[in-house]
Design a protein around this motif. Structure first.
Motif, PDB file in Angstrom:
ATOM      1  N   ALA A  38      -9.102   6.053   4.124  1.00  0.00           N
ATOM      2  CA  ALA A  38      -8.253   4.934   4.538  1.00  0.00           C
ATOM      3  C   ALA A  38      -7.045   4.814   3.620  1.00  0.00           C
ATOM      4  CB  ALA A  38      -9.058   3.640   4.510  1.00  0.00           C
ATOM      5  N   LEU A  39      -7.235   5.170   2.372  1.00  0.00           N
ATOM      6  CA  LEU A  39      -6.140   5.087   1.405  1.00  0.00           C
ATOM      7  C   LEU A  39      -4.974   5.988   1.821  1.00  0.00           C
ATOM      8  CD1 LEU A  39      -6.091   3.285  -1.032  1.00  0.00           C
ATOM      9  CD2 LEU A  39      -6.728   5.243  -2.461  1.00  0.00           C
ATOM     10  N   ASP A  40      -5.312   7.156   2.404  1.00  0.00           N
ATOM     11  CA  ASP A  40      -4.252   8.056   2.874  1.00  0.00           C
ATOM     12  C   ASP A  40      -3.457   7.424   4.008  1.00  0.00           C
ATOM     13  OD1 ASP A  40      -4.625  10.430   1.273  1.00  0.00           O
ATOM     14  OD2 ASP A  40      -6.593  10.508   2.235  1.00  0.00           O
ATOM     15  N   SER A  41      -4.172   6.705   4.865  1.00  0.00           N
ATOM     16  CA  SER A  41      -3.511   6.021   5.965  1.00  0.00           C
ATOM     17  C   SER A  41      -2.520   4.986   5.430  1.00  0.00           C
ATOM     18  CB  SER A  41      -4.564   5.358   6.840  1.00  0.00           C
ATOM     19  OG  SER A  41      -3.943   4.528   7.789  1.00  0.00           O
ATOM     20  N   TRP A  42      -2.949   4.208   4.422  1.00  0.00           N
ATOM     21  CA  TRP A  42      -2.059   3.197   3.841  1.00  0.00           C
ATOM     22  C   TRP A  42      -0.946   3.834   3.034  1.00  0.00           C
ATOM     23  CZ3 TRP A  42      -1.795  -0.977   6.239  1.00  0.00           C
ATOM     24  CH2 TRP A  42      -2.922  -1.520   6.852  1.00  0.00           C
ATOM     25  N   MET A  43      -1.213   5.013   2.506  1.00  0.00           N
ATOM     26  CA  MET A  43      -0.153   5.719   1.799  1.00  0.00           C
ATOM     27  C   MET A  43       0.966   6.060   2.792  1.00  0.00           C
ATOM     28  SD  MET A  43      -0.636   8.476  -1.075  1.00  0.00           S
ATOM     29  CE  MET A  43      -0.792  10.045  -0.403  1.00  0.00           C
ATOM     30  N   GLN A  44       0.555   6.489   4.006  1.00  0.00           N
ATOM     31  CA  GLN A  44       1.558   6.747   5.048  1.00  0.00           C
ATOM     32  C   GLN A  44       2.330   5.470   5.385  1.00  0.00           C
ATOM     33  OE1 GLN A  44       2.480   9.557   6.602  1.00  0.00           O
ATOM     34  NE2 GLN A  44       1.113  10.744   5.299  1.00  0.00           N
ATOM     35  N   PRO A 103       9.064   1.811   4.406  1.00  0.00           N
ATOM     36  CA  PRO A 103      10.322   1.749   3.651  1.00  0.00           C
ATOM     37  C   PRO A 103      11.300   2.861   4.042  1.00  0.00           C
ATOM     38  CG  PRO A 103       8.452   1.621   2.161  1.00  0.00           C
ATOM     39  CD  PRO A 103       7.915   2.003   3.504  1.00  0.00           C
ATOM     40  N   GLN A 104      10.801   4.055   4.302  1.00  0.00           N
ATOM     41  CA  GLN A 104      11.730   5.165   4.516  1.00  0.00           C
ATOM     42  C   GLN A 104      12.304   5.215   5.916  1.00  0.00           C
ATOM     43  OE1 GLN A 104       9.747   8.719   3.214  1.00  0.00           O
ATOM     44  NE2 GLN A 104       9.642   7.974   1.115  1.00  0.00           N
ATOM     45  N   ILE A 105      11.514   4.838   6.898  1.00  0.00           N
ATOM     46  CA  ILE A 105      12.048   4.867   8.274  1.00  0.00           C
ATOM     47  C   ILE A 105      12.308   3.442   8.768  1.00  0.00           C
ATOM     48  CG2 ILE A 105      11.642   5.620  10.649  1.00  0.00           C
ATOM     49  CD1 ILE A 105       9.713   7.745   9.427  1.00  0.00           C
ATOM     50  N   PHE A 131       2.614  -8.047   1.574  1.00  0.00           N
ATOM     51  CA  PHE A 131       3.561  -9.139   1.340  1.00  0.00           C
ATOM     52  C   PHE A 131       4.760  -8.654   0.526  1.00  0.00           C
ATOM     53  CE2 PHE A 131       4.945 -12.132  -1.960  1.00  0.00           C
ATOM     54  CZ  PHE A 131       5.602 -13.072  -1.177  1.00  0.00           C
ATOM     55  N   CYS A 132       4.515  -7.824  -0.497  1.00  0.00           N
ATOM     56  CA  CYS A 132       5.593  -7.343  -1.367  1.00  0.00           C
ATOM     57  C   CYS A 132       6.655  -6.588  -0.560  1.00  0.00           C
ATOM     58  CB  CYS A 132       5.040  -6.408  -2.445  1.00  0.00           C
ATOM     59  SG  CYS A 132       4.115  -7.283  -3.689  1.00  0.00           S
ATOM     60  N   LEU A 133       6.177  -5.699   0.301  1.00  0.00           N
ATOM     61  CA  LEU A 133       7.120  -4.909   1.086  1.00  0.00           C
ATOM     62  C   LEU A 133       7.894  -5.801   2.062  1.00  0.00           C
ATOM     63  CD1 LEU A 133       8.316  -2.240   1.865  1.00  0.00           C
ATOM     64  CD2 LEU A 133       6.305  -1.742   3.251  1.00  0.00           C
ATOM     65  N   TRP A 134       7.198  -6.813   2.619  1.00  0.00           N
ATOM     66  CA  TRP A 134       7.860  -7.752   3.535  1.00  0.00           C
ATOM     67  C   TRP A 134       9.000  -8.471   2.817  1.00  0.00           C
ATOM     68  CZ3 TRP A 134       8.016 -13.162   3.009  1.00  0.00           C
ATOM     69  CH2 TRP A 134       8.584 -13.835   4.100  1.00  0.00           C
ATOM     70  N   LEU A 135       8.707  -8.926   1.586  1.00  0.00           N
ATOM     71  CA  LEU A 135       9.716  -9.671   0.830  1.00  0.00           C
ATOM     72  C   LEU A 135      10.935  -8.796   0.558  1.00  0.00           C
ATOM     73  CD1 LEU A 135       9.984 -12.510  -0.420  1.00  0.00           C
ATOM     74  CD2 LEU A 135       9.320 -11.503  -2.609  1.00  0.00           C
ATOM     75  N   PHE A 136      10.681  -7.517   0.295  1.00  0.00           N
ATOM     76  CA  PHE A 136      11.792  -6.603   0.036  1.00  0.00           C
ATOM     77  C   PHE A 136      12.673  -6.468   1.290  1.00  0.00           C
ATOM     78  CE2 PHE A 136      13.808  -2.412  -0.435  1.00  0.00           C
ATOM     79  CZ  PHE A 136      14.418  -2.611  -1.668  1.00  0.00           C
TER      80      PHE A 136
END
Lengths: 254, 305
Positions: A63-69, A75-77, A156-161
């Motif tokens: 599952a960690l690999d999925s979240w890594m994706q 952020p990138q796309i 949440f962190c990514l959303w705030l960014f």
């Protein structure tokens, strides 16, 4: 307040009628599906491309690999598409002169900025939640037993960014006559943040870590408390960018 | 009472002085024609009245309240039609007027009744389609409707007829004429026939200053310089006529074309006498003899020379 509601409604009407909303929803839904699926099939893909007889050891995906994706694709796309779609949100009104009628009708200039910020933030939030939900359910389906640390906080962190980027776009829209100016300001500031990130002492306060350091949260390498500085700076940045957009817009000759 | 009062207004963009110590006022319930060449500063003046541009110096009062740049409290008295009004193409006329009404703070019922009334006035009540497909004339008419929505005391139109065909122009002028009495109209233009058709007051802007100002008849009589047109059947007749002795004193200020002569004079009777004696003297008769009234066009050409 009434003109704020009216103008915000107009903003939603606009993003709906100009198909931008559908573009964003499609991109984020696709991303949501891609994340777990890419994680799941990468080993099989690699296997099938390997010349016969050659074996490489790839750990079974988790599952960690999925979240890594998720934390690399969004952020990138996702964020890049978001910024491009919203880069013209202010400038198209200036170049076409559509605001003149409404400003002379008594629409206050701060309302214009706040309405546009509200709409774009709401659309980003909705797209992001959908993307997250799709990734979450697929991940749970493929790897049901695993539990992940700090997933809520990391999301949440990514959303705030993302919200920070939208605030920068608002300022860029007031500063520059065409939408490329807004894009330039946004990408320029991101590059600056990346450069600043080279200095180890500043990393904990750099908002870019909210979009780049998420995996460390999931693996538990970094405690939540390490992000406090960056979140505070990011929040201050959002308020500062919006406030300066309003102040500058009030001074702008139309 | 004056609805709009401009005192010693100046505006410069960098070193370029667009408006230079401009003062005039617009009386209530008039149609005020604001005339000037392209680039004379008409739009700049109007945008300062609306608080969209910052004046370098000077004072603007609308209905007795001073205009401050960036604020829009005096805009509640004003309806504004920009030279090329732009709308959100995905909206329908009714939706657009609803947005304007909500922004300006009208009640739901008022928005509905005013919108219906105005769309009938500008002839758009049957066009319930997206504004994106509208012609320029239709957009101009919708522009007037949005400008009149909050029942403004002053309607400012920036070259409302410049880009339109003759039918469209007539329609716009008729609408402006209809609202007179309820609303004072200030409109800028460089089409002089439009001004003569509907305006009762005019101001001519040239070089950032007022070159002419007053009621149309006042302005015309102040600048009265008469002309006498004599037209002949042939060029030979004209040449022969010009050799007459009776005309000697008049030949200082004349305009000669192929078959006609225009005598410019301040004493039309004396000139006419001299010309008539020249007819008997040379035994040549004209095909046309006409006393020329000053036209707005000739006044305009005179002041912007």
């Amino acid at each position: 307040m009434r003109s704020y509601i009216a103008f915000t409604k107009k903003e939603f009407h606009e993003i709906w009628s100009t198909y931008k909303f559908f573009i964003l929803i499609t991109v984020f839904l696709l991303l949501g599906m891609m994340n777990p699926i890419t994680a799941k099939i990468t080993p099989q893909l690699l296997d099938s491309f390997m010349p016969e007889g050659m074996v490489i050891a790839i750990a079974e995906p988790t599952a960690l690999d999925s979240w890594m994706q998720f934390f690399s694709n969004v952020p990138q796309i996702g964020l890049i598409v978001l910024v491009i779609v919203f880069s013209g949100v202010m400038t198209s009104e200036f170049s076409r002169g559509t605001l003149i009628n409404l400003l002379t009708k008594g629409l206050s200039r701060s309302t214009v900025i706040l309405s546009k910020f509200t709409m774009s933030s709401a659309v980003w939030t909705l797209c992001y939640i959908l993307c997250f939900a799709v990734t979450y359910f697929y991940t749970a389906y493929f790897w049901s037993s695993e539990s992940i640390n700090n997933i809520g906080f990391s999301v949440f962190c990514l959303w705030l960014f993302g919200i920070l980027l939208l605030a920068i776009i608002m300022l860029g829209g007031v500063l520059f006559k065409n939408s490329y100016g807004g894009l330039l300001l946004t990408s320029g500031l991101v590059v600056v943040l990346m450069l600043v990130n080279i200095v180890p002492n500043l990393q904990n306060y750099n908002p870019i870590s909210l979009a780049s350091n998420n995996m460390a949260l999931l693996t538990g390498d970094v405690p939540i408390s390490d992000f406090t500085g960056a979140i505070v700076i990011c929040g201050v940045g959002i308020i500062a960018f919006i406030t300066s957009a309003i102040i500058l817009f009030k001074k702008k000759q139309m | 009472m004056d609805i709009l009062n401009i005192e010693h207004l100046s505006k410069s963009f960098g070193t370029n002085n667009v408006i230079d110590d401009l003062s005039f006022s617009v009386p209530e319930n008039s149609i005020f024609g604001f005339i000037g060449q392209n680039g004379a500063g008409k739009t700049t003046t109007m945008k300062m009245v609306l608080g969209l541009l910052k004046a370098t110096s000077g004072k603007i009062n609308v209905c007795g309240e001073q205009v401050t740049y960036g604020q829009n409290k005096t805009n509640k008295y004003i309806g504004y039609l920009p030279d090329v009004p732009e709308f959100y193409g995905y909206m329908k006329p009714f939706e657009y007027l609803k947005l304007c009404g909500e922004i300006t703070g009208l009640s739901e019922n008022k928005i509905k009744s005013r919108s219906e009334e105005l769309l009938v006035l500008v002839g758009l009540n049957k066009f319930n389609k997206r504004i994106g497909g509208f012609s320029r004339g239709m957009k101009q008419r919708l522009g007037i409707a949005q400008a009149l929505l909050n029942e403004p005391r002053l309607l400012i139109c920036d070259e409302p007829t410049s880009a339109l065909d003759p039918v469209g122009r007539k329609e716009i002028l008729d609408i402006l004429h209809k609202v007179k009495g309820k609303t004072t109209v200030l409109f800028s233009t460089h089409i002089l026939s439009d001004v003569e058709r509907i305006c009762d007051n005019i101001a001519v802007l040239h070089g950032g200053k007022l070159a002419l100002c007053g009621t149309l008849s006042e302005v015309k009589s102040q600048h009265k310089q008469d002309g006498l047109l004599v037209e002949f059947a042939s060029q030979v007749d004209k040449q022969q006529f010009m050799t007459s002795h009776s005309l000697a004193s008049l030949m200082t200020n004349v305009e000669v074309t192929n078959t006609s002569i225009i005598f410019h004079t301040h004493d039309i009777e004396k000139t006419e006498m001299a010309v008539i004696s020249a007819f008997t003297e040379t035994k040549i008769l004209p095909i046309r003899l006409e006393v020329l009234e000053p036209t707005l066009e000739s006044l305009f050409m005179e002041v912007v020379k």
